[in-house]
Write an enzyme that holds these catalytic residues in place. Structure first.
Site, mmCIF file in Angstrom:
data_model
loop_
_atom_site.group_PDB
_atom_site.id
_atom_site.type_symbol
_atom_site.label_atom_id
_atom_site.label_comp_id
_atom_site.label_asym_id
_atom_site.label_seq_id
_atom_site.Cartn_x
_atom_site.Cartn_y
_atom_site.Cartn_z
ATOM 1 N N CYS A 1 0.888 -1.162 0.000
ATOM 2 C CA CYS A 1 0.000 0.000 0.000
ATOM 3 C C CYS A 1 0.927 1.214 0.000
ATOM 4 O O CYS A 1 1.971 1.170 -0.652
ATOM 5 C CB CYS A 1 -0.958 -0.028 1.189
ATOM 6 S SG CYS A 1 -0.183 -0.310 2.800
ATOM 7 N N SER A 2 0.588 2.279 0.683
ATOM 8 C CA SER A 2 1.480 3.442 0.680
ATOM 9 C C SER A 2 2.689 3.225 1.583
ATOM 10 O O SER A 2 3.829 3.410 1.161
ATOM 11 C CB SER A 2 0.717 4.697 1.129
ATOM 12 O OG SER A 2 -0.284 5.023 0.191
#
Length: 287
Positions: free
Chosen positions: A189-190
């Protein structure tokens, strides 16, 4: 006195130093003109190999959990080769991290990553997408909403549209992770903490990990920003028959593999893996 085991990920030499329950993984530094796919010489000094993380290997009957236990978390994330918050879910099969940068792509190539699954809302740049196409990397973008603004009391409610959407996206992601045609696969994800942590926690649930172990792994990657709403989701995750049937390939590989997965003495009662039980070679499926 620490014992050093050479740990081969395809052609990328990584040395692992064991001291009781912890291991420190060292990756030879590579200049901008060197390829991570080139054969690396043996590590002889601290100048040649800078430790990038400390890992704790915990075993369960279905697999190995690798957790970053560095006193200085920035040591691992500052490596020019390894993506931030990188972790091994199942060696040679499933990896996790924060969103990789272009400077990390050579490292991912050394792992022979075949598929990248992004849970971010943002899309990769055209330059990055071109790199994936050029290197025959399958790319899946599953824009999963973050959990920061969700309420704890509705995390388990199937009537809540946000939660229903998350349930659907989690299951779609798990289907991709369990598809052997996608292996080796990187999930991110981030920052590799919350959305990635939820999906991996649900994968561990499918593999019958105890709730405490699932939460411990989630916290180890998200601390000090762990979220109660994420932990509750991992605790309450319920599978379905389609996901259970998709586990066969993963379980078969774990049981049949000649890599370290098959050589570790697995015990849910004694979760720590002694370094001496780890085989020296980690290979990708089919290698």
């Amino acid at each position: 006195m620490a014992i050093v085991f050479p740990f081969q990920l395809e052609k990328k030499l990584i040395s692992i130093t064991s001291d009781r329950d912890q291991i420190s993984m060292s990756i030879p530094e590579v200049s901008s003109h060197d390829s991570c796919l080139n054969d690396c010489h043996s590590v002889n000094s601290e100048e040649q190999a800078k430790p990038v993380c400390c890992l704790e290997l915990n075993a369960h009957k279905d697999g190995i959990k690798v957790v970053d236990t560095s006193n200085d978390a920035s040591t691992f994330s500052n490596s020019p080769l390894v993506p931030d918050n990188f972790g091994v879910v199942y060696p040679g099969i499933i990896y996790r991290s924060a969103c990789p940068r272009a400077s990390n792509f050579n490292f991912l190539e050394s792992l022979h990553i075949r598929t990248i699954i992004s849970l971010r809302q943002e899309e990769y740049s055209e330059e990055d997408l071109h790199y994936f196409t050029k290197h025959h990397i399958n790319y899946y973008h599953i824009a999963m909403p973050g959990s920061k603004h969700r309420k704890n009391d509705c995390i388990s409610s199937s009537s809540n549209p946000d939660i229903s959407d998350v349930d659907d996206l989690v299951r779609k992601t798990l289907q991709l992770l369990l598809n052997k045609e996608n292996w080796p696969v990187l999930l991110h994800c981030s920052r590799g903490k919350h959305r990635t942590g939820i999906v991996i926690g649900c994968l561990r649930a499918l593999m019958n990990w105890p709730v405490g172990n699932r939460l411990q792994e989630y916290i180890s990657f998200s601390h000090p920003k762990e979220r109660e709403v994420d932990e509750e989701y991992i605790q309450n995750f319920s599978s379905d028959p389609s996901l259970k049937s998709s586990l066969n390939d993963l379980k078969r590989y774990i049981s049949d593999s000649s890599s370290e997965l098959a050589d570790v003495v697995l015990s849910s009662e004694s979760p720590t893996v002694q370094a001496a039980t780890v085989n020296e070679t980690c290979r990708s499926p089919g290698s």
